[in-house]
Design a protein around this motif. Structure first.
Motif, mmCIF file in Angstrom:
data_model
loop_
_atom_site.group_PDB
_atom_site.id
_atom_site.type_symbol
_atom_site.label_atom_id
_atom_site.label_comp_id
_atom_site.label_asym_id
_atom_site.label_seq_id
_atom_site.Cartn_x
_atom_site.Cartn_y
_atom_site.Cartn_z
ATOM 1 N N GLU A 298 9.580 5.101 23.239
ATOM 2 C CA GLU A 298 10.692 6.029 23.474
ATOM 3 C C GLU A 298 11.943 5.628 22.708
ATOM 4 O O GLU A 298 12.792 6.485 22.420
ATOM 5 C CB GLU A 298 10.965 6.160 24.973
ATOM 6 C CG GLU A 298 9.848 6.895 25.686
ATOM 7 C CD GLU A 298 10.126 7.174 27.154
ATOM 8 O OE1 GLU A 298 11.201 6.788 27.673
ATOM 9 O OE2 GLU A 298 9.248 7.786 27.804
ATOM 10 N N GLN B 234 11.619 7.476 19.527
ATOM 11 C CA GLN B 234 11.916 8.893 19.765
ATOM 12 C C GLN B 234 13.429 9.110 19.810
ATOM 13 O O GLN B 234 13.947 10.047 19.195
ATOM 14 C CB GLN B 234 11.296 9.362 21.068
ATOM 15 C CG GLN B 234 9.791 9.373 21.071
ATOM 16 C CD GLN B 234 9.205 9.732 22.428
ATOM 17 O OE1 GLN B 234 9.888 10.279 23.302
ATOM 18 N NE2 GLN B 234 7.931 9.450 22.616
ATOM 19 N N VAL C 198 13.531 12.734 24.510
ATOM 20 C CA VAL C 198 12.869 11.437 24.690
ATOM 21 C C VAL C 198 12.025 11.486 25.962
ATOM 22 O O VAL C 198 12.494 11.917 27.018
ATOM 23 C CB VAL C 198 13.905 10.303 24.769
ATOM 24 C CG1 VAL C 198 13.229 8.985 25.114
ATOM 25 C CG2 VAL C 198 14.673 10.194 23.460
ATOM 26 N N GLY C 199 10.761 11.090 25.842
ATOM 27 C CA GLY C 199 9.891 11.013 27.005
ATOM 28 C C GLY C 199 9.403 12.343 27.530
ATOM 29 O O GLY C 199 8.875 12.402 28.641
#
Length: 130
Positions: A82, A85, A101-102
């Protein structure tokens, strides 16, 4: 790696070819990021491109800038980190309208075993490996 990153960045849009059951598929890409000494690009896990990369990570890339071009053979490795990301989304904030993110969709891939051949009509080609 830095030379390839700069070339792709300056080109603005570059093209990545994947394979699906022996049929090549080419699409434009506009994300590139060096993070932890790796060259990354981004896509969505729900897209066919990501599914093709997960099944067969061998890719080819090409980009043109003026009278020069580059051809790259590499493997695309999915990195679910992450932090990567977040760095990608910070580098390309316009992506935050579609990705987070995630979110289970943001997919960052880095190039492994890359062979980049830089070419032009006026100079001899040369190759960079990383």
């Amino acid at each position: 790696m830095g030379e390839l990153y700069n070339f792709l960045k300056d080109a603005g849009v570059w093209f990545l070819a994947t394979d699906e059951d022996g049929q090549p598929h080419v699409r434009p890409i506009g994300t590139e990021l060096i993070y932890n000494d790796k060259l990354y690009f981004q896509t969505g896990l729900k897209k066919k491109m990501a599914q093709q990369l997960l099944k067969n990570p061998k890719i080819e890339i090409t980009a043109v800038k003026g009278d020069r071009w580059v051809r790259v053979q590499a493997e695309a490795v999915h990195d679910p980190d992450e932090d990567v990301q977040g760095a990608m989304l910070d580098a390309f904030p316009e992506l935050k309208e579609m990705y987070a993110v995630g979110d289970g969709n943001t997919a960052c891939f880095y190039l492994k075993n890359a062979i980049a051949t830089f070419c032009s009509f006026t100079e001899s080609p040369y190759t960079v490996k990383f």
